[in-house]
Structures are given as C-alpha cells and as structure tokens.
Design an enzyme around this catalytic site. Structure first.
Site, PDB file in Angstrom:
ATOM      1  N   HIS A  51      23.925  -5.417   3.723  1.00  0.00           N
ATOM      2  CA  HIS A  51      23.014  -6.581   3.664  1.00  0.00           C
ATOM      3  C   HIS A  51      21.813  -6.399   4.609  1.00  0.00           C
ATOM      4  O   HIS A  51      21.261  -7.376   5.110  1.00  0.00           O
ATOM      5  CB  HIS A  51      23.730  -7.886   4.014  1.00  0.00           C
ATOM      6  CG  HIS A  51      25.047  -8.054   3.329  1.00  0.00           C
ATOM      7  ND1 HIS A  51      25.181  -8.636   2.090  1.00  0.00           N
ATOM      8  CD2 HIS A  51      26.296  -7.669   3.706  1.00  0.00           C
ATOM      9  CE1 HIS A  51      26.462  -8.633   1.734  1.00  0.00           C
ATOM     10  NE2 HIS A  51      27.151  -8.044   2.690  1.00  0.00           N
ATOM     11  N   SER A  60      -5.750   2.539   7.386  1.00  0.00           N
ATOM     12  CA  SER A  60      -6.294   1.342   6.757  1.00  0.00           C
ATOM     13  C   SER A  60      -7.812   1.374   6.894  1.00  0.00           C
ATOM     14  O   SER A  60      -8.341   1.917   7.861  1.00  0.00           O
ATOM     15  CB  SER A  60      -5.724   0.110   7.460  1.00  0.00           C
ATOM     16  OG  SER A  60      -6.620  -0.973   7.346  1.00  0.00           O
ATOM     17  N   LYS A 117      -3.381   1.185  11.973  1.00  0.00           N
ATOM     18  CA  LYS A 117      -2.381   1.367  10.920  1.00  0.00           C
ATOM     19  C   LYS A 117      -2.106   2.829  10.567  1.00  0.00           C
ATOM     20  O   LYS A 117      -3.002   3.658  10.556  1.00  0.00           O
ATOM     21  CB  LYS A 117      -2.840   0.648   9.641  1.00  0.00           C
ATOM     22  CG  LYS A 117      -2.825  -0.858   9.715  1.00  0.00           C
ATOM     23  CD  LYS A 117      -1.439  -1.445   9.915  1.00  0.00           C
ATOM     24  CE  LYS A 117      -0.624  -1.444   8.658  1.00  0.00           C
ATOM     25  NZ  LYS A 117      -1.158  -2.343   7.625  1.00  0.00           N
ATOM     26  N   GLU A 169       5.655   4.214  -0.899  1.00  0.00           N
ATOM     27  CA  GLU A 169       5.388   2.997  -1.686  1.00  0.00           C
ATOM     28  C   GLU A 169       4.994   3.361  -3.116  1.00  0.00           C
ATOM     29  O   GLU A 169       5.386   2.693  -4.076  1.00  0.00           O
ATOM     30  CB  GLU A 169       4.292   2.161  -1.016  1.00  0.00           C
ATOM     31  CG  GLU A 169       4.780   1.518   0.279  1.00  0.00           C
ATOM     32  CD  GLU A 169       3.634   0.939   1.094  1.00  0.00           C
ATOM     33  OE1 GLU A 169       3.062  -0.060   0.671  1.00  0.00           O
ATOM     34  OE2 GLU A 169       3.313   1.504   2.137  1.00  0.00           O
TER      35      GLU A 169
END
Ligand code: ARG
Length: 458
Positions: free
Chosen positions: A155, A276, A282, A289
């Site tokens: 979980h 970024s 970043k 992704e």
C-alpha cells in the site's frame, strides 16, 4: 494502371487510392516480401509450374530489387497500393512477362500474412535481446546490493525490511516470464501461411513443405482459410509486449518515486534526466514518465487488434490491413523504451544510506518484534497485539522500537529482555528472512545463482 485493372473501366480515384494504400507503412516489410517471393519462385520452378529459367530470372530480379532498395537506388512509389504490388510491378517493369509469372498460385492474402510473420519473427529476436540485456543489468546491480537494506512496501506504506537486491530480482523474475512469453509467441507464430492462396488454396501442384522449409518455418499452416485470416500472432505479440510495458511502467513509477526528494533512493545520471524551463532546481525523470505514458499507447495497439478482429468473417477482409500500424507501433515502442531504460538503469546512482535511513523509520521491524515473543512461547496473535501497542507508544513519544527503553518493553511482558534490540535490528531482520525466495543475503544469493543460469550469464 493497377495490376488488377482488367475488370475495371476507369482508373481508381486518386483520393480512394491514397485511402486504400498501405505502402507508407508496409514498405518496411520489403525485405520479407522479397524473401517470401524468392522462396515462392524457387518452389514454382522446382515443381514445374514455371520453367527453371523463369524461376531463376525472377530470383535474380528480386535480388536486384532488394539491393537497389537497400542502397536507395530504387525508391518506393507512394502511389503503389502496397509493398507487394510495388515489388511485383518493379519486377515486371524490369523483366516483362517473366515478372508477371511470379504471382502464379499465390494471393496477396497469403503473401501479406507471410510477410508479417517473417517481419515479426525477426523483431521478436531483437526484443528478446533487449529484455535479456535488462535482466542481466538488473542481476549485476543486484549482486552489488545484497546487503543494502531498504523498506519493502505494501500500500506504499513501509512494511518489512528487504534489500535492494531482493527488490531488483523481483523485476528480473518478471522479465524472465516476459522472455518465456516471447519464446512462446515466436513458436506459435512460426508456421507458414504461404500456399493458402486467396483463401481456398490452389489448383497448381505447389509444394508447401518446400516453401515452409526455405523460409525456416516449422510447418505450413494446416488450413488455408485460417492461413489467410489468422492474426492471433499479432494479438499474442501485442499482448506479450503489453505485459513487458506494464512491467517497465511499474518499474518507472518506482523510479519516479525513488528520485523524488521524499525518497531520494536513487539519483538519475544527468544525461538521463531533464530540467524545467522555469524552475531552475528541477531534475525531472521524463524518461520514466514517458515509458509510463507509452504503456497506454501499447495497450491501445492491443485493443486495436482485438477489436479489429472480433467481427471479421472468414477469410481475408481489408480491415486486416490495419493490423500493421498497430503491431509495428507496439514493437517500435517497446524497443525504444527498453533501449532508453537500460542505460538509464546502468548509470543511475544508488543512495544506500537513504534507503537504510528510510528503513529505520516506519516500524518495519514490528513483525519481528512480535516474532521475538512467539519464539519465547507466546501465541502470535497476542504477540502481534503487544507489538502494535508498543508501536503506538513509540509514535506518541516520538521514539522507534530501537530507541524505546527496555522498561517500556518489560511493562508489556517480562518475556522481553536485553536481546530484543539485537532481534529487531534491521540487519538481523533481513538476515533472518531465510525462507526460500526471501531477502536474506543467502536466500538472495541462491536467487542470483538461479537467475544467472537462466540468463546464461556464466
Ligand atoms: N495491403 C493489404 C494488407 O495489408 C494486402 C492484402 C491485400 N489483399 C486484398 N485482397 N486486397 O492487408
């Protein structure tokens, strides 16, 4: 003029021709198309259906076309209906009547089914190579981390201690199953539809065993209707690839989590991350992704194939021309993802200390604390309750089971003695999980040895 122009009184409408044409995406099968035609022409010659001389001229002509396409001297005609028509028309352009004999006792229906099997058979070998490479890279990384303690999760909550090696080897197992599925898919795919004709075989005395042999298939397909209308092999491969993508996507999701500041279990190499345009701090895990995103697209390819086939009566229907873009996309995508993922894994940095620190929080030794009491004779349910009460106490007092004083333990039961600290230390907890397939270094060493022999690593 189309090769089938005889029955028609007009040229095909230009828009319809463009709509109908598949050459923009089936041209990639030109080698397979030529390979299949060579086998067919040789068989026609051997069986006396055309003369030996014509057969040899056709084979020679096809080889020349192959060479010209390979080196770019010959370009695909974007107005051709498909790759099969293009090659045949080119052969006829070069060799006149002899070229026109190639299609004797054959249809594009068995031809396209053949070409696609030949094409995908080679692609499977490439995908197998990449999946295997990833499994090897993960196994080598696992060998370095048999003592690297990290929290195992359920979980997404810290659950019990494992090692990084143990975690990586779970993925190796998935990849081994993927390899099995690829092998299985390849095996079932490796039967030859050539000689099925349009659907009903042929009246010519062809030899299907011979062409199947020439093309290194295990056997000719047993039924000509099935030969031209079966696309199970595309669906099976798309399914196998979808499962590979699902594995890559789960792994990607973990990597995305692991390189967040909240985890920091790994750091991607700068060459495998992006920045970024506005936020200077970043470092984004775009690759993973994108793999997660591309998984959706491969599932779409599988859906396309399944839905495309569900309502088509036997035998060939033009719907089936749509198989190619879907299966090519699935094949291209999984290869691209694996090719990018492998060096990303090879170059990432593992932050052992952060894994260890995360393992120290979250009470992942609470089960071991209960097991400690069980070993001293207490029934597991009672021990479970005591361990849970101690965890609640720690949370209230901002302590961990390692820092909770012995008196607090002994207030619950005198079975607790000084050795409890040794019993619940993370290293003990990992080392003690000696069950087969578990995370202890010895159990993991056995897994590594087995996996290495399965991957023929030594
Ligand atoms: N381009 C077609 C395909 O990809 C080849 C088979 C055409 N057969 C036919 N009967 N129109 O499916």
């Amino acid at each position: 003029m189309a090769l089938w122009a005889g029955r028609f009184s007009k040229e095909i409408d230009a828009g319809v021709n463009a709509f109908n044409s598949s050459i923009s995406f089936d041209a990639r099968m030109y080698r397979n198309d030529i390979q299949g035609s060579v086998a067919h022409a040789m068989m026609l010659g051997e069986c006396g259906i055309i003369t030996k001389e014509d057969s040899e001229t056709i084979v020679k002509g096809l080889c020349e076309i192959l060479k010209d396409l390979d080196d770019g001297t010959l370009e695909f005609d974007p107005n051709a209906e498909d790759i099969h028509m293009f090659v045949e028309a080119e052969l006829t352009k070069r060799y006149g009547d002899v070229g026109k004999r190639l299609h004797t006792s054959r249809s594009r229906n068995d031809q396209v089914a053949l070409d696609l099997r030949l094409y995908l058979r080679d692609e499977i070998v490439e995908i197998q190579g990449l999946v295997k490479k990833l499994a090897v890279v993960l196994t080598e990384l696992a060998e370095k981390h048999t003592e690297t303690v990290m929290p195992g999760y359920t979980h997404l909550q810290r659950a019990q201690p494992v090692t990084f090696a143990h975690h990586l080897l779970a993925y190796v197992q998935m990849l081994l199953r993927d390899l099995g599925r690829l092998e299985d898919t390849a095996k079932r795919m490796n039967v030859c539809p050539l000689g099925s004709g349009a659907l009903a075989g042929t009246t010519y005395p062809i030899n299907r065993e011979m062409t199947a042999n020439f093309l290194e298939f295990d056997a000719p397909m047993a039924n000509s209707l099935d030969g031209v209308s079966d696309r199970d092999y595309c669906i099976e491969l798309a399914n196998t690839i979808s499962i590979i993508m699902m594995h890559l996507s789960r792994f990607s999701e973990e990597i995305i989590l692991w390189c967040s500041w909240e985890f920091k279990f790994i750091e991607l190499d700068d060459a495998f991350a992006t920045g970024s345009s506005i936020m200077p701090q970043k470092k984004n895990p775009d690759i993973t992704e994108l793999i997660r995103g591309k998984t959706a697209r491969v599932y779409g390819d599988l859906q396309t194939l399944l839905v495309m086939m569900k309502g088509t009566p036997l035998a060939y229907n033009k719907d089936m021309q749509e198989d190619k873009e879907a299966i090519f996309d699935a094949v291209d995508t999984v290869k691209l993802c694996l090719e990018t993922f492998i060096p990303m894994i090879e170059t990432m940095q593992v932050k052992k200390e952060n894994m260890r620190a995360a393992a120290a929080k979250g009470f992942i030794n609470a089960t071991d604390c209960a097991d400690y009491l069980v070993k001293k004779g207490m029934p597991f349910r009672d021990a479970y309750k005591i361990s849970g009460t101690l965890v609640a106490k720690c949370i209230n007092e901002n302590l961990t089971l390692e820092t909770l004083p012995l008196e607090a333990y002994q207030e619950m039961t005198p079975l607790f003695t000084e050795d409890v600290y040794e019993a619940i230390s993370l290293e003990t907890c990992v080392k003690g999980r000696i069950s087969q397939g578990g995370p202890s270094p010895e159990a993991v060493a056995k897994q590594i040895a087995l996996v290495k022999s399965q991957l023929e690593m030594e």
